[in-house]
Design a protein around this motif. Structure first.
Motif, PDB file in Angstrom:
ATOM      1  N   ARG A 220       0.971  -1.314   0.044  1.00 15.53           N
ATOM      2  CA  ARG A 220      -0.008  -0.117  -0.068  1.00 15.53           C
ATOM      3  C   ARG A 220       0.826   1.079  -0.075  1.00 15.53           C
ATOM      4  NH1 ARG A 220      -2.585  -2.570   4.551  1.00 15.53           N
ATOM      5  NH2 ARG A 220      -4.608  -3.693   3.918  1.00 15.53           N
ATOM      6  N   ALA A 221       2.043   1.080   0.781  1.00 19.83           N
ATOM      7  CA  ALA A 221       3.000   2.249   0.811  1.00 19.83           C
ATOM      8  C   ALA A 221       3.819   2.358  -0.308  1.00 19.83           C
ATOM      9  CB  ALA A 221       3.704   2.303   2.102  1.00 19.83           C
ATOM     10  N   GLY A 222       3.738   1.543  -1.481  1.00 23.98           N
ATOM     11  CA  GLY A 222       4.477   1.706  -2.625  1.00 23.98           C
ATOM     12  C   GLY A 222       5.856   1.189  -2.637  1.00 23.98           C
ATOM     13  N   ASP A 223       6.180   0.350  -1.758  1.00 24.17           N
ATOM     14  CA  ASP A 223       7.473  -0.302  -1.518  1.00 24.17           C
ATOM     15  C   ASP A 223       7.582  -1.522  -2.524  1.00 24.17           C
ATOM     16  OD1 ASP A 223       8.072   1.520   0.478  1.00 24.17           O
ATOM     17  OD2 ASP A 223       7.439   0.020   2.074  1.00 24.17           O
ATOM     18  N   GLY A 224       6.663  -1.969  -3.350  1.00 29.53           N
ATOM     19  CA  GLY A 224       6.738  -3.083  -4.258  1.00 29.53           C
ATOM     20  C   GLY A 224       5.600  -3.577  -4.625  1.00 29.53           C
ATOM     21  N   VAL A 225       5.335  -4.725  -5.356  1.00 27.50           N
ATOM     22  CA  VAL A 225       4.187  -5.405  -5.605  1.00 27.50           C
ATOM     23  C   VAL A 225       4.156  -6.599  -4.700  1.00 27.50           C
ATOM     24  CG1 VAL A 225       4.342  -4.392  -8.107  1.00 27.50           C
ATOM     25  CG2 VAL A 225       5.208  -6.760  -7.536  1.00 27.50           C
ATOM     26  N   MET A 226       2.853  -7.194  -4.956  1.00 24.41           N
ATOM     27  CA  MET A 226       2.624  -8.514  -4.220  1.00 24.41           C
ATOM     28  C   MET A 226       1.624  -9.371  -4.814  1.00 24.41           C
ATOM     29  SD  MET A 226       1.475  -8.745   0.100  1.00 24.41           S
ATOM     30  CE  MET A 226       1.343 -10.192   0.545  1.00 24.41           C
ATOM     31  N   LEU A 227       1.912 -10.612  -4.721  1.00 27.13           N
ATOM     32  CA  LEU A 227       1.236 -11.720  -4.964  1.00 27.13           C
ATOM     33  C   LEU A 227       0.220 -12.055  -3.978  1.00 27.13           C
ATOM     34  CD1 LEU A 227       0.380 -13.046  -8.001  1.00 27.13           C
ATOM     35  CD2 LEU A 227       1.960 -14.828  -7.099  1.00 27.13           C
ATOM     36  N   ALA A 228      -0.795 -11.317  -3.768  1.00 22.89           N
ATOM     37  CA  ALA A 228      -1.497 -11.544  -2.480  1.00 22.89           C
ATOM     38  C   ALA A 228      -2.982 -12.382  -2.338  1.00 22.89           C
ATOM     39  CB  ALA A 228      -2.177 -10.078  -1.960  1.00 22.89           C
ATOM     40  N   LEU A 229      -3.350 -12.992  -1.469  1.00 20.31           N
ATOM     41  CA  LEU A 229      -4.369 -13.759  -1.442  1.00 20.31           C
ATOM     42  C   LEU A 229      -5.652 -12.928  -1.771  1.00 20.31           C
ATOM     43  CD1 LEU A 229      -3.725 -15.865   1.627  1.00 20.31           C
ATOM     44  CD2 LEU A 229      -4.052 -16.838  -0.714  1.00 20.31           C
ATOM     45  N   GLY A 230      -6.514 -13.132  -2.746  1.00 19.86           N
ATOM     46  CA  GLY A 230      -7.421 -12.530  -3.349  1.00 19.86           C
ATOM     47  C   GLY A 230      -8.492 -11.859  -2.258  1.00 19.86           C
ATOM     48  N   HIS A 231      -8.922 -12.920  -1.495  1.00 19.92           N
ATOM     49  CA  HIS A 231      -9.821 -12.632  -0.448  1.00 19.92           C
ATOM     50  C   HIS A 231      -9.253 -11.714   0.793  1.00 19.92           C
ATOM     51  CE1 HIS A 231      -8.215 -16.328   1.416  1.00 19.92           C
ATOM     52  NE2 HIS A 231      -8.625 -15.722   2.582  1.00 19.92           N
ATOM     53  N   VAL A 232      -8.065 -11.690   0.740  1.00 15.04           N
ATOM     54  CA  VAL A 232      -7.359 -10.884   2.100  1.00 15.04           C
ATOM     55  C   VAL A 232      -7.398  -9.618   1.502  1.00 15.04           C
ATOM     56  CG1 VAL A 232      -5.648 -10.440   3.408  1.00 15.04           C
ATOM     57  CG2 VAL A 232      -6.168 -12.765   2.956  1.00 15.04           C
ATOM     58  N   VAL A 233      -7.033  -9.207   0.178  1.00 14.54           N
ATOM     59  CA  VAL A 233      -7.175  -7.795  -0.203  1.00 14.54           C
ATOM     60  C   VAL A 233      -8.399  -7.392  -0.872  1.00 14.54           C
ATOM     61  CG1 VAL A 233      -4.560  -7.901  -0.395  1.00 14.54           C
ATOM     62  CG2 VAL A 233      -5.859  -8.465  -2.257  1.00 14.54           C
ATOM     63  N   ARG A 234      -9.398  -8.031  -0.908  1.00 14.07           N
ATOM     64  CA  ARG A 234     -10.745  -7.716  -1.499  1.00 14.07           C
ATOM     65  C   ARG A 234     -11.248  -6.414  -1.117  1.00 14.07           C
ATOM     66  NH1 ARG A 234     -13.963 -11.688   0.337  1.00 14.07           N
ATOM     67  NH2 ARG A 234     -13.245 -13.134  -1.472  1.00 14.07           N
ATOM     68  N   ALA A 235     -11.233  -5.768   0.091  1.00 14.89           N
ATOM     69  CA  ALA A 235     -11.528  -4.470   0.524  1.00 14.89           C
ATOM     70  C   ALA A 235     -10.554  -3.450  -0.096  1.00 14.89           C
ATOM     71  CB  ALA A 235     -11.606  -4.581   2.091  1.00 14.89           C
ATOM     72  N   ASP A 236      -9.157  -3.763   0.042  1.00 13.47           N
ATOM     73  CA  ASP A 236      -8.121  -2.847  -0.668  1.00 13.47           C
ATOM     74  C   ASP A 236      -8.616  -2.507  -1.948  1.00 13.47           C
ATOM     75  OD1 ASP A 236      -6.122  -2.040   1.176  1.00 13.47           O
ATOM     76  OD2 ASP A 236      -6.245  -4.063   1.517  1.00 13.47           O
ATOM     77  N   LEU A 237      -9.033  -3.606  -2.641  1.00 11.97           N
ATOM     78  CA  LEU A 237      -9.183  -3.430  -4.154  1.00 11.97           C
ATOM     79  C   LEU A 237     -10.557  -2.698  -4.574  1.00 11.97           C
ATOM     80  CD1 LEU A 237      -8.399  -7.060  -5.605  1.00 11.97           C
ATOM     81  CD2 LEU A 237      -7.047  -5.120  -5.793  1.00 11.97           C
ATOM     82  N   ARG A 238     -11.531  -2.901  -3.582  1.00 13.63           N
ATOM     83  CA  ARG A 238     -12.709  -2.003  -3.754  1.00 13.63           C
ATOM     84  C   ARG A 238     -12.593  -0.726  -3.358  1.00 13.63           C
ATOM     85  NH1 ARG A 238     -15.314  -4.960  -0.419  1.00 13.63           N
ATOM     86  NH2 ARG A 238     -15.229  -3.517   1.610  1.00 13.63           N
ATOM     87  N   LEU A 239     -11.641  -0.405  -2.470  1.00 15.27           N
ATOM     88  CA  LEU A 239     -11.431   0.769  -1.809  1.00 15.27           C
ATOM     89  C   LEU A 239     -10.386   1.776  -2.975  1.00 15.27           C
ATOM     90  CD1 LEU A 239     -11.432   0.541   2.045  1.00 15.27           C
ATOM     91  CD2 LEU A 239     -13.316   1.462   0.392  1.00 15.27           C
ATOM     92  N   GLY A 240      -9.758   1.006  -3.572  1.00 13.29           N
ATOM     93  CA  GLY A 240      -8.647   1.642  -4.413  1.00 13.29           C
ATOM     94  C   GLY A 240      -7.390   1.929  -3.855  1.00 13.29           C
TER      95      GLY A 240
END
Length: 308
Positions: A220-240
């Motif tokens: 989130r802070a822009g330190d890199g990219v991540m192959l994250a679990l979809g259900h764990v980051v679902r809220a982040d993707l919805r909020l942008g």
């Protein structure tokens, strides 16, 4: 040969020295030497020889080590199961990979021990490559994570399909030029994401964090990219606060398995958990949003040892 002699020899093999085995057992080194000497005499094999400041095991010694581990494990399991019939309390040792341990094991075992309140659970977090060995040595009754590669000696049941999505803080991030952020285990070779990563034209730089949650914070802070679990980051993707990056092959689909010893060697409690993980209630618990509260306030007896 006696169980005590086999237990001593198994410890010598695992620790690589008589002195270390004596310290672990709390006995003198001559006592360990005597136990090994008795096995040598009975089997007609030196079992190991001194070499390069340590010990080197003979073919017979290596073969005995395999049987000794299994016999000691069976004896320990028999002792636990007999004790269970006396105390009416069941114990269960669960090994899980770091990602499953962080995101799903707690909710799953909460739900399981609410169903079986007399079952005490110990959870240890291991690398995926160590799960089969933990079951074989009977230091774990159930393994949760990728399917161990151990042939028909283990019984593996798939119970939860997951996907990992490639995320960053900005759609302009270039994944193959960025560092990839992960949890403590990285992207394990036995997992689907590990196999997918191995097929990339270039291997990205991986930066490991103590937890995947911290890796997500850094993404989130822009330190890199991540192959994250979809259900764990679902809220982040919805909020942008995170965005998905369109890299071929993603999202990566995977399966988690509940694995026990095959050929009728698994305990009743291990089989009970393996059956429970496939139920709708278990799935709902594992996929519940972070912070969701259990249906009852009681805290089950789940003890956790962290991966290192």
């Amino acid at each position: 040969m006696t169980l005590s002699q086999l237990r001593t020899f198994a410890l010598v093999v695992r620790l690589g020295s008589l002195r270390a085995a004596a310290a672990e057992l709390g006995v003198s080194e001559p006592a360990v030497s005597a136990a090994v000497a008795a096995l040598r005499s009975e089997l007609g094999d030196p079992l190991f020889v001194r070499a390069g400041g340590g010990i080197a095991f003979t073919p017979g010694g290596r073969r005995l080590a395999v049987h000794a581990e299994e016999i000691v494990g069976l004896a320990d399991q028999a002792r636990r199961e007999v004790a269970e019939t006396v105390t009416a309390t069941r114990s269960l040792r669960v090994a899980a990979t770091a990602d499953f341990g962080e995101h799903a094991a707690g909710a799953l075992l909460d739900a399981f021990t609410r169903r079986l309140p007399d079952c005490e659970v110990d959870l240890v977090v291991l690398e995926g490559a160590d799960l089969a060995d933990a079951l074989a040595r009977r230091v774990a009754d159930v393994a949760l994570g990728p399917r161990p590669a151990a042939g028909d000696s283990l019984d593996a049941v798939p119970f939860l399909r997951y996907q990992r999505v490639l995320v960053a803080d900005s759609p302009r991030a270039e994944p193959l030029r960025q560092v990839w952020l992960t949890g403590p285990a990285g992207l394990e070779e036995l997992s689907e994401e590990g196999r997918w990563l191995a097929g990339l034209p270039t291997w990205p730089d991986l930066v490991r964090f103590p937890t995947e949650t911290e890796a997500i914070d850094a993404t989130r802070a822009g330190d890199g990219v991540m192959l994250a679990l979809g259900h764990v980051v679902r809220a982040d993707l919805r909020l942008g606060t995170l965005v998905r990056l369109p890299l071929p092959g993603t999202p990566v689909q995977g399966l988690w398995y509940a694995t026990v010893l095959g050929r009728g060697r698994a305990s009743a409690a291990a089989r009970a958990l393996q059956e429970f993980v496939t139920t709708p209630g278990a799935t709902a618990a594992m996929l519940a949003p972070p912070g969701a509260t259990p249906s009852t306030p009681r805290r089950p007896p789940v003890h956790v040892a962290l991966w290192s």
